[in-house]
Scaffold this motif. Structure first.
Motif, PDB file in Angstrom:
ATOM      1  N   GLU A  26      36.241  47.003  35.638  1.00  0.00           N
ATOM      2  CA  GLU A  26      35.487  47.693  36.682  1.00  0.00           C
ATOM      3  C   GLU A  26      35.476  49.210  36.499  1.00  0.00           C
ATOM      4  O   GLU A  26      34.823  49.916  37.266  1.00  0.00           O
ATOM      5  CB  GLU A  26      36.079  47.338  38.056  1.00  0.00           C
ATOM      6  CG  GLU A  26      35.937  45.868  38.393  1.00  0.00           C
ATOM      7  CD  GLU A  26      36.685  45.470  39.653  1.00  0.00           C
ATOM      8  OE1 GLU A  26      37.297  46.345  40.308  1.00  0.00           O
ATOM      9  OE2 GLU A  26      36.665  44.277  39.977  1.00  0.00           O
ATOM     10  N   LYS A  86      45.667  42.078  44.287  1.00  0.00           N
ATOM     11  CA  LYS A  86      45.229  43.343  43.698  1.00  0.00           C
ATOM     12  C   LYS A  86      46.228  44.456  43.988  1.00  0.00           C
ATOM     13  O   LYS A  86      46.597  45.217  43.093  1.00  0.00           O
ATOM     14  CB  LYS A  86      43.846  43.721  44.224  1.00  0.00           C
ATOM     15  CG  LYS A  86      43.274  44.953  43.570  1.00  0.00           C
ATOM     16  CD  LYS A  86      41.848  45.223  44.024  1.00  0.00           C
ATOM     17  CE  LYS A  86      41.290  46.443  43.306  1.00  0.00           C
ATOM     18  NZ  LYS A  86      39.906  46.700  43.654  1.00  0.00           N
ATOM     19  N   THR A 132      46.140  46.460  52.058  1.00  0.00           N
ATOM     20  CA  THR A 132      45.349  45.227  52.152  1.00  0.00           C
ATOM     21  C   THR A 132      44.596  45.107  53.475  1.00  0.00           C
ATOM     22  O   THR A 132      44.051  44.050  53.778  1.00  0.00           O
ATOM     23  CB  THR A 132      46.274  43.996  51.982  1.00  0.00           C
ATOM     24  OG1 THR A 132      47.274  44.008  53.008  1.00  0.00           O
ATOM     25  CG2 THR A 132      46.935  43.988  50.619  1.00  0.00           C
ATOM     26  N   ALA A 170      45.364  40.880  35.769  1.00  0.00           N
ATOM     27  CA  ALA A 170      44.989  41.808  36.846  1.00  0.00           C
ATOM     28  C   ALA A 170      44.566  43.153  36.268  1.00  0.00           C
ATOM     29  O   ALA A 170      43.595  43.756  36.735  1.00  0.00           O
ATOM     30  CB  ALA A 170      46.161  41.983  37.812  1.00  0.00           C
ATOM     31  N   GLY A 197      49.182  43.935  41.846  1.00  0.00           N
ATOM     32  CA  GLY A 197      48.929  43.972  40.406  1.00  0.00           C
ATOM     33  C   GLY A 197      49.107  42.662  39.678  1.00  0.00           C
ATOM     34  O   GLY A 197      49.482  42.632  38.501  1.00  0.00           O
ATOM     35  N   SER A 225      43.115  37.872  47.732  1.00  0.00           N
ATOM     36  CA  SER A 225      42.617  38.739  46.674  1.00  0.00           C
ATOM     37  C   SER A 225      43.129  40.166  46.846  1.00  0.00           C
ATOM     38  O   SER A 225      43.570  40.805  45.882  1.00  0.00           O
ATOM     39  CB  SER A 225      41.090  38.711  46.676  1.00  0.00           C
ATOM     40  OG  SER A 225      40.588  39.560  45.683  1.00  0.00           O
ATOM     41  N   THR A 232      47.737  38.122  39.781  1.00  0.00           N
ATOM     42  CA  THR A 232      46.646  37.213  40.142  1.00  0.00           C
ATOM     43  C   THR A 232      47.042  36.367  41.354  1.00  0.00           C
ATOM     44  O   THR A 232      48.231  36.205  41.649  1.00  0.00           O
ATOM     45  CB  THR A 232      46.310  36.262  38.975  1.00  0.00           C
ATOM     46  OG1 THR A 232      47.470  35.464  38.688  1.00  0.00           O
ATOM     47  CG2 THR A 232      45.902  37.037  37.729  1.00  0.00           C
ATOM     48  N   ARG A 252      41.090  42.870  34.773  1.00  0.00           N
ATOM     49  CA  ARG A 252      40.088  42.835  35.840  1.00  0.00           C
ATOM     50  C   ARG A 252      39.797  44.257  36.327  1.00  0.00           C
ATOM     51  O   ARG A 252      38.653  44.647  36.502  1.00  0.00           O
ATOM     52  CB  ARG A 252      40.584  41.954  36.981  1.00  0.00           C
ATOM     53  CG  ARG A 252      39.549  41.648  38.027  1.00  0.00           C
ATOM     54  CD  ARG A 252      40.049  40.670  39.073  1.00  0.00           C
ATOM     55  NE  ARG A 252      40.438  39.407  38.459  1.00  0.00           N
ATOM     56  CZ  ARG A 252      41.568  38.755  38.726  1.00  0.00           C
ATOM     57  NH1 ARG A 252      42.418  39.206  39.605  1.00  0.00           N
ATOM     58  NH2 ARG A 252      41.832  37.621  38.122  1.00  0.00           N
ATOM     59  N   GLU A 253      40.855  45.045  36.519  1.00  0.00           N
ATOM     60  CA  GLU A 253      40.695  46.432  36.952  1.00  0.00           C
ATOM     61  C   GLU A 253      40.005  47.258  35.863  1.00  0.00           C
ATOM     62  O   GLU A 253      39.102  48.044  36.131  1.00  0.00           O
ATOM     63  CB  GLU A 253      42.071  47.029  37.261  1.00  0.00           C
ATOM     64  CG  GLU A 253      42.037  48.398  37.866  1.00  0.00           C
ATOM     65  CD  GLU A 253      43.426  48.908  38.219  1.00  0.00           C
ATOM     66  OE1 GLU A 253      43.573  50.136  38.277  1.00  0.00           O
ATOM     67  OE2 GLU A 253      44.337  48.084  38.429  1.00  0.00           O
TER      68      GLU A 253
END
Length: 109
Positions: A88, A57, A29, A81, A60, A53, A62, A84-85
């Protein structure tokens, strides 16, 4: 348990479940080890939105799950999560994952 207390305990719980050290979560992070320790142990935590965030992430889940702001279960937070991954990922990777999911679903029926 108030949300702020839940926040620190959830970070620590998720980090230890994933067998991550403070150093590893800090590196993931772009934080310091002491900063992660403070988030897990101090009340009230005051992380920036960017750090929140990044932590969510790396773990794994929210941000909402970390704060306990809603009744989201851990499994639901992990699903959000993951999606979302997934969103992308390159199109070809998403196609492959959908095919794998269909295969797994077909075997259950």
């Amino acid at each position: 348990m108030p949300p702020k207390a839940k926040f620190g305990s959830r970070i620590k719980e998720l980090r230890t479940e994933k067998k991550m050290t403070l150093d590893q979560l800090a590196a993931a992070t772009e934080s310091s080890k002491s900063y992660i320790w403070e988030l897990e142990n101090k009340n009230p935590p005051r992380p920036s939105a960017e750090k929140l965030s990044a932590i969510a992430k790396a773990l794994g889940v929210t941000v909402d799950y970390l704060f306990g702001a809603d009744e989201q279960t851990k499994a639901e937070a992990e699903d959000v999560a993951f999606f979302r991954e997934y969103s992308e990922m390159p199109e070809q990777t998403r196609i492959q994952l959908r095919a794998i999911a269909k295969t797994l679903t077909a075997k259950k029926e």
